[in-house]
Design a protein around this motif. Sequence first.
Motif, PDB file in Angstrom:
ATOM      1  N   ARG A 106     -70.201 -79.022 -20.824  1.00 41.22           N
ATOM      2  CA  ARG A 106     -70.836 -79.581 -21.915  1.00 41.22           C
ATOM      3  C   ARG A 106     -71.026 -78.859 -23.086  1.00 41.22           C
ATOM      4  N   VAL A 107     -71.164 -77.319 -22.852  1.00 44.21           N
ATOM      5  CA  VAL A 107     -71.321 -76.472 -24.100  1.00 44.21           C
ATOM      6  C   VAL A 107     -70.650 -75.312 -23.524  1.00 44.21           C
ATOM      7  N   PRO A 108     -69.211 -75.348 -23.502  1.00 41.63           N
ATOM      8  CA  PRO A 108     -68.321 -74.505 -23.037  1.00 41.63           C
ATOM      9  C   PRO A 108     -68.479 -73.241 -23.813  1.00 41.63           C
ATOM     10  N   GLN A 109     -68.708 -72.954 -25.168  1.00 45.66           N
ATOM     11  CA  GLN A 109     -68.959 -71.932 -25.976  1.00 45.66           C
ATOM     12  C   GLN A 109     -70.250 -70.903 -25.842  1.00 45.66           C
ATOM     13  N   ALA A 110     -71.119 -71.649 -24.938  1.00 44.13           N
ATOM     14  CA  ALA A 110     -72.252 -70.698 -24.761  1.00 44.13           C
ATOM     15  C   ALA A 110     -72.314 -69.890 -23.309  1.00 44.13           C
ATOM     16  N   GLU A 111     -73.091 -69.122 -23.446  1.00 43.10           N
ATOM     17  CA  GLU A 111     -73.346 -68.418 -22.165  1.00 43.10           C
ATOM     18  C   GLU A 111     -74.283 -69.097 -21.240  1.00 43.10           C
ATOM     19  N   TRP A 112     -74.099 -68.873 -19.775  1.00 40.81           N
ATOM     20  CA  TRP A 112     -74.992 -70.025 -19.110  1.00 40.81           C
ATOM     21  C   TRP A 112     -75.566 -68.568 -17.969  1.00 40.81           C
TER      22      TRP A 112
ATOM     23  N   GLU B   6     -74.751 -66.826 -31.360  1.00 44.36           N
ATOM     24  CA  GLU B   6     -74.487 -66.699 -30.068  1.00 44.36           C
ATOM     25  C   GLU B   6     -75.593 -67.381 -29.258  1.00 44.36           C
ATOM     26  N   VAL B   7     -75.376 -68.017 -28.305  1.00 49.18           N
ATOM     27  CA  VAL B   7     -76.439 -68.830 -27.557  1.00 49.18           C
ATOM     28  C   VAL B   7     -76.042 -68.398 -26.098  1.00 49.18           C
ATOM     29  N   LEU B   8     -77.452 -68.407 -25.360  1.00 45.21           N
ATOM     30  CA  LEU B   8     -77.455 -68.073 -23.839  1.00 45.21           C
ATOM     31  C   LEU B   8     -78.516 -69.486 -23.521  1.00 45.21           C
ATOM     32  N   LEU B   9     -77.754 -70.110 -22.591  1.00 45.34           N
ATOM     33  CA  LEU B   9     -78.846 -71.211 -21.797  1.00 45.34           C
ATOM     34  C   LEU B   9     -79.117 -70.754 -20.366  1.00 45.34           C
ATOM     35  N   VAL B  10     -80.512 -70.690 -20.479  1.00 46.68           N
ATOM     36  CA  VAL B  10     -81.146 -70.376 -18.926  1.00 46.68           C
ATOM     37  C   VAL B  10     -81.751 -71.651 -18.441  1.00 46.68           C
ATOM     38  N   ASP B  11     -81.260 -71.765 -17.054  1.00 49.63           N
ATOM     39  CA  ASP B  11     -82.127 -73.042 -16.386  1.00 49.63           C
ATOM     40  C   ASP B  11     -82.128 -72.583 -14.871  1.00 49.63           C
ATOM     41  N   LYS B  12     -82.930 -72.912 -14.142  1.00 50.47           N
ATOM     42  CA  LYS B  12     -83.193 -72.674 -12.678  1.00 50.47           C
ATOM     43  C   LYS B  12     -82.567 -73.774 -11.756  1.00 50.47           C
ATOM     44  N   ALA B  13     -82.383 -74.791 -12.474  1.00 44.51           N
ATOM     45  CA  ALA B  13     -81.646 -75.748 -11.424  1.00 44.51           C
ATOM     46  C   ALA B  13     -80.196 -76.100 -11.634  1.00 44.51           C
ATOM     47  N   PRO B  14     -79.564 -75.983 -10.478  1.00 42.82           N
ATOM     48  CA  PRO B  14     -78.249 -75.789 -10.375  1.00 42.82           C
ATOM     49  C   PRO B  14     -77.424 -77.051 -11.005  1.00 42.82           C
ATOM     50  N   THR B  15     -78.143 -78.237 -10.968  1.00 42.71           N
ATOM     51  CA  THR B  15     -77.781 -79.223 -11.576  1.00 42.71           C
ATOM     52  C   THR B  15     -77.724 -79.487 -13.201  1.00 42.71           C
TER      53      THR B  15
ATOM     54  N   ARG C 165     -78.457 -63.944 -32.136  1.00 42.79           N
ATOM     55  CA  ARG C 165     -78.288 -64.052 -30.820  1.00 42.79           C
ATOM     56  C   ARG C 165     -79.638 -64.926 -30.240  1.00 42.79           C
ATOM     57  N   VAL C 166     -79.312 -66.003 -29.505  1.00 47.20           N
ATOM     58  CA  VAL C 166     -80.576 -67.091 -29.319  1.00 47.20           C
ATOM     59  C   VAL C 166     -80.417 -67.017 -27.834  1.00 47.20           C
ATOM     60  N   ALA C 167     -81.720 -67.245 -27.140  1.00 43.75           N
ATOM     61  CA  ALA C 167     -81.678 -67.704 -25.851  1.00 43.75           C
ATOM     62  C   ALA C 167     -82.611 -68.837 -25.762  1.00 43.75           C
ATOM     63  N   ILE C 168     -82.012 -69.873 -24.778  1.00 41.35           N
ATOM     64  CA  ILE C 168     -82.502 -71.004 -24.797  1.00 41.35           C
ATOM     65  C   ILE C 168     -83.008 -71.353 -23.352  1.00 41.35           C
ATOM     66  N   ALA C 169     -84.331 -71.668 -23.144  1.00 42.66           N
ATOM     67  CA  ALA C 169     -84.767 -71.787 -21.711  1.00 42.66           C
ATOM     68  C   ALA C 169     -84.823 -73.276 -21.554  1.00 42.66           C
ATOM     69  N   GLY C 170     -84.194 -73.843 -20.693  1.00 42.35           N
ATOM     70  CA  GLY C 170     -83.983 -75.089 -20.354  1.00 42.35           C
ATOM     71  C   GLY C 170     -82.756 -75.678 -20.836  1.00 42.35           C
ATOM     72  N   ALA C 171     -81.782 -76.153 -19.950  1.00 46.07           N
ATOM     73  CA  ALA C 171     -80.305 -76.553 -20.122  1.00 46.07           C
ATOM     74  C   ALA C 171     -80.339 -78.190 -20.237  1.00 46.07           C
TER      75      ALA C 171
END
Length: 220
Positions: free
Chosen positions: A40-46, A25-34, A2-8
């Motif tokens: 673009r990466v539908p298999q990831a968690e957001w 498994e990948v989780l993408l984290v970003d504070k910008a709604p845009t 399981r990998v978390a990525i800060a910055g989408a």
Amino acid sequence: MRVAIAGAGAVGRSIAGELLENGHEVLLVDKAPTAISVERVPQAEWLLADACEITSLDEAALQRCNVVIAATGDDKVNLVVSLLAKTEYGVPRVVARVNNPKNEWLFNESWGVDVAVSTPRLMSALVEEAVSVGDLVRLLRFSHGDANLVELTLPADSSVAGTQISEINWPEDTSLVTIIRGNRVLTPHGEETLEPGDELLFVAAQAREEQLEDLLQARR
């Protein structure tokens, strides 16, 4: 894994795509709604959240991650994320993107960084690697133990060309990890003979790099 990525952004999404293709498994984290582009990466968690906030990282369940990648375009954010991931959640492996090479000295174990990746440095190293034979090229820096991933293409008149690996008196704190020979990737073993043109990848202590380069360079 399981990998978390800060910055989408483009970098984070690209990394996520590669990891997903390799079955992680990948989780993408970003504070910008845009930046939240699930299509673009539908298999990831957001997760729409600020990765510098403890409450956000709790929601991301960072303690369940094997790796955290701080991949934003802001070095300050990447340092904070790295420190929190390591000290608050005990993440085993923290990889951080360095945007400004002037800040590279900060990206070490004091800030929770296991591996710092500087795109400008990596690009220049790859350029050097493409044109240099017999010169040691530093590709990547590891924070723990002050070790680096370095590369050298063995010149035809190297003093160790034609010598078995087991017969070479390697410097302390160096390890030959891979030999690239043409289209082949070889795992080093004692009976393997080094050939001119071999691309040798080492993990080596920075203090031993000059000694290693001297060993592999041309006969004098």
